[in-house]
Write a protein that holds these residues in place. Structure first.
Motif, PDB file in Angstrom:
ATOM      1  N   PRO A 178      16.674  -4.913   4.001  1.00  0.00           N
ATOM      2  CA  PRO A 178      15.221  -4.717   3.853  1.00  0.00           C
ATOM      3  C   PRO A 178      14.427  -6.012   3.981  1.00  0.00           C
ATOM      4  O   PRO A 178      13.322  -6.010   4.524  1.00  0.00           O
ATOM      5  N   ILE A 179      14.980  -7.107   3.493  1.00  0.00           N
ATOM      6  CA  ILE A 179      14.277  -8.385   3.581  1.00  0.00           C
ATOM      7  C   ILE A 179      14.129  -8.811   5.043  1.00  0.00           C
ATOM      8  O   ILE A 179      13.076  -9.303   5.465  1.00  0.00           O
ATOM      9  N   ALA A 180      15.185  -8.584   5.814  1.00  0.00           N
ATOM     10  CA  ALA A 180      15.130  -8.910   7.240  1.00  0.00           C
ATOM     11  C   ALA A 180      14.104  -8.029   7.952  1.00  0.00           C
ATOM     12  O   ALA A 180      13.385  -8.493   8.845  1.00  0.00           O
ATOM     13  N   THR A 236       0.818  -1.206   0.000  1.00  0.00           N
ATOM     14  CA  THR A 236       0.000   0.000   0.000  1.00  0.00           C
ATOM     15  C   THR A 236       0.851   1.254   0.000  1.00  0.00           C
ATOM     16  O   THR A 236       0.536   2.239  -0.691  1.00  0.00           O
ATOM     17  N   LEU A 237       1.936   1.253   0.753  1.00  0.00           N
ATOM     18  CA  LEU A 237       2.787   2.441   0.823  1.00  0.00           C
ATOM     19  C   LEU A 237       3.520   2.674  -0.489  1.00  0.00           C
ATOM     20  O   LEU A 237       3.579   3.810  -0.980  1.00  0.00           O
ATOM     21  N   VAL A 238       4.075   1.620  -1.077  1.00  0.00           N
ATOM     22  CA  VAL A 238       4.736   1.775  -2.374  1.00  0.00           C
ATOM     23  C   VAL A 238       3.730   2.256  -3.407  1.00  0.00           C
ATOM     24  O   VAL A 238       4.003   3.182  -4.185  1.00  0.00           O
ATOM     25  N   SER A 239       2.542   1.652  -3.428  1.00  0.00           N
ATOM     26  CA  SER A 239       1.502   2.066  -4.362  1.00  0.00           C
ATOM     27  C   SER A 239       1.069   3.502  -4.110  1.00  0.00           C
ATOM     28  O   SER A 239       0.791   4.261  -5.046  1.00  0.00           O
ATOM     29  N   SER A 265      11.192   0.630   9.640  1.00  0.00           N
ATOM     30  CA  SER A 265      12.143   0.282   8.583  1.00  0.00           C
ATOM     31  C   SER A 265      11.420  -0.071   7.291  1.00  0.00           C
ATOM     32  O   SER A 265      11.879   0.271   6.193  1.00  0.00           O
ATOM     33  N   ILE A 266      10.280  -0.739   7.400  1.00  0.00           N
ATOM     34  CA  ILE A 266       9.486  -1.073   6.215  1.00  0.00           C
ATOM     35  C   ILE A 266       8.979   0.201   5.554  1.00  0.00           C
ATOM     36  O   ILE A 266       9.007   0.340   4.323  1.00  0.00           O
ATOM     37  N   SER A 320       9.975   1.278   1.848  1.00  0.00           N
ATOM     38  CA  SER A 320       8.860   1.380   0.901  1.00  0.00           C
ATOM     39  C   SER A 320       8.823   2.740   0.226  1.00  0.00           C
ATOM     40  O   SER A 320       8.562   2.844  -0.980  1.00  0.00           O
ATOM     41  N   ILE A 321       9.087   3.785   1.001  1.00  0.00           N
ATOM     42  CA  ILE A 321       9.104   5.134   0.425  1.00  0.00           C
ATOM     43  C   ILE A 321      10.224   5.256  -0.611  1.00  0.00           C
ATOM     44  O   ILE A 321      10.014   5.780  -1.716  1.00  0.00           O
ATOM     45  N   PHE A 322      11.408   4.760  -0.265  1.00  0.00           N
ATOM     46  CA  PHE A 322      12.525   4.820  -1.201  1.00  0.00           C
ATOM     47  C   PHE A 322      12.234   4.020  -2.463  1.00  0.00           C
ATOM     48  O   PHE A 322      12.561   4.448  -3.584  1.00  0.00           O
ATOM     49  N   LEU A 323      11.621   2.863  -2.296  1.00  0.00           N
ATOM     50  CA  LEU A 323      11.287   2.039  -3.457  1.00  0.00           C
ATOM     51  C   LEU A 323      10.262   2.735  -4.338  1.00  0.00           C
ATOM     52  O   LEU A 323      10.393   2.752  -5.567  1.00  0.00           O
ATOM     53  N   GLY A 324       9.253   3.342  -3.718  1.00  0.00           N
ATOM     54  CA  GLY A 324       8.250   4.073  -4.484  1.00  0.00           C
ATOM     55  C   GLY A 324       8.837   5.245  -5.242  1.00  0.00           C
ATOM     56  O   GLY A 324       8.505   5.477  -6.416  1.00  0.00           O
ATOM     57  N   VAL A 325       9.738   5.987  -4.587  1.00  0.00           N
ATOM     58  CA  VAL A 325      10.408   7.117  -5.251  1.00  0.00           C
ATOM     59  C   VAL A 325      11.249   6.612  -6.425  1.00  0.00           C
ATOM     60  O   VAL A 325      11.277   7.219  -7.503  1.00  0.00           O
ATOM     61  N   GLY A 326      11.940   5.491  -6.208  1.00  0.00           N
ATOM     62  CA  GLY A 326      12.757   4.926  -7.279  1.00  0.00           C
ATOM     63  C   GLY A 326      11.926   4.523  -8.480  1.00  0.00           C
ATOM     64  O   GLY A 326      12.324   4.734  -9.635  1.00  0.00           O
ATOM     65  N   ILE A 327      10.756   3.949  -8.229  1.00  0.00           N
ATOM     66  CA  ILE A 327       9.864   3.561  -9.333  1.00  0.00           C
ATOM     67  C   ILE A 327       9.389   4.789 -10.095  1.00  0.00           C
ATOM     68  O   ILE A 327       9.343   4.792 -11.341  1.00  0.00           O
TER      69      ILE A 327
END
Length: 424
Positions: free
Chosen positions: A144-146, A66-69, A155-156, A160-167
């Protein structure tokens, strides 16, 4: 059973909650408290445990997807800055008011006057707390997996925010990944709705066990304290959140609370903000019209750092301690209690009774001895769950109130959905 499923879910949850209280108290009266607790623990409570496991199962995938989306739905990474500042500022303001209300009710009700602590078994607690620097550094996951596996919410959120920004930054190349997370978030929300069909039975099982195991006798010695905490929490919810929703945002207050019936009931029965998170996100999106870009970021953060109920509770307990043992408090003591309660509540784990063990840190502000601290914790611990349930419901409501405000200010609130009759 068609008639049962024809009843709206929020009404079924309330029926389960009320029936659980009646059944638990009746069982303890008929069978005796010890026998009733054992019987319920064997045959009924496992249903509640299974329900908690189901919703905890959804916490990590729901936050992550949800956060990445939600970040992707913002379209511009810069929007995260204003959203984050508004969210944290509002959480701090509501916590401040919770502190004031808690100290006010503790002063008015004087719950510690005449408390009989003579036969209390002391429960030693640690007074050590991690530094602010350590807490901030722990947010950054080295793996991140841990972090996902351990359920480390902050941490999630960070990853998630960094991943969303990267996308977002990769544009067309990142579109397949964006589509994947958008689809995944919808799938997890659908699973959440399925799990919520179990809520009436899970709430019944949890509340009936709590009502039987606590017993009416155990509540009598701390009845004034329980009344003060409950009235303080209700006052905070109606005045602080009511002012924010009705006056500041000009939205219907009754509709706000009715849309949150499910997460409030689940929060009350589980006494865990974290466990209630999937239900809160679903209710905010479906009933309050909060877009996923806000719901997926503000609510997980709130479940981790927004603990208004805990701050209010710690303030009342501090005054309870001072009154029970005869500590004289100055105005500066009150100020330090409020500030310390606010700070330590931010680090409180979203699990049952976690905040009680933070009390030692608050009591240090007016030099309460370790012996007195241990006695107070031992006195409160047997009935803490009764008050923990109520303050968790307030924490959940506060998360939704702040999410509603941020969503409206960011143009991410569908007011037609908010003002419409609740879907559940």
């Amino acid at each position: 059973m068609g008639w049962w499923f024809g009843i709206k879910l929020w009404q079924r949850v309330l029926i389960g909650l009320a029936a659980g209280v009646v059944f638990g108290v009746a069982a303890s009266q008929v069978m005796g408290q010890e026998q009733a607790t054992l019987w319920l623990a064997t045959w009924v409570h496992p249903v509640g445990t299974a329900f908690i496991s189901l919703i905890r199962m959804l916490i990590v995938p729901l936050i992550f997807t949800t956060l990445v989306s939600g970040v992707i739905a913002m379209g511009k990474p810069a929007k995260l800055g204003t959203l984050g500042l508004k969210t944290i500022a509002l959480y701090l303001v509501t916590t401040l008011f919770a502190n004031i209300i808690g100290l006010t009710f503790g002063t008015i009700f004087q719950p510690g006057r005449g408390a009989d602590l003579g036969n209390v078994e002391a429960v030693p607690v640690s007074t050590e707390a991690p530094s602010i620097t350590d807490r901030l550094l722990e947010i950054i996951p080295t793996n991140p997996i841990a972090a996902l596996a351990d359920g480390n919410v902050l941490s999630i959120i960070f990853f998630s925010i960094f991943l969303g920004v990267g996308i977002l930054a990769t544009g067309k190349v990142g579109k397949p990944v964006a589509d994947l997370f958008n689809s995944a978030s919808e799938v997890v929300l659908k699973i959440t709705h399925y799990v919520m069909e179990v809520a009436p039975y899970g709430v019944f099982a949890l509340v009936s066990y709590t009502a039987a195991s606590q017993g009416l006798e155990s509540l009598q010695s701390v009845l004034v304290l329980i009344v003060a905490v409950y009235l303080g929490l209700i006052t905070h919810a109606l005045i602080t959140y009511g002012f924010l929703i009705r006056v500041v945002l000009n939205l219907p207050l009754v509709r706000f609370f009715r849309g949150l019936t499910d997460p409030i009931a689940v929060g009350y029965s589980t006494a865990s903000s974290s466990a209630t998170l999937p239900v809160t996100i679903a209710a905010c999106e479906d009933n309050l019209g909060i877009k996923k870009s806000v719901a997926g970021s503000v609510l997980p953060l709130g479940a981790t750092i927004n603990m208004d109920g805990t701050a209010l509770y710690l303030g009342i307990l501090a005054l309870f301690t001072a009154q029970a043992f005869g500590y004289d408090l100055t105005f500066m003591n009150y100020v330090m209690i409020a500030l310390t309660a606010a700070i330590v509540s931010i680090g409180a784990a979203g699990i049952p009774s976690a905040s009680l063990f933070l009390l030692a840190i608050v009591l240090q502000t007016f030099d309460v001895s370790p012996e007195h601290t241990a006695i107070i914790v031992g006195f409160i611990l047997p009935v803490d769950r009764i008050m923990d349930m109520a303050r968790t419901s307030v924490n959940v409501t506060g998360d939704a109130a702040v999410a509603t405000a941020v969503a409206k200010w960011e143009g991410e609130l569908d007011e037609d959905v908010f003002r419409a009759p609740a879907k559940v």
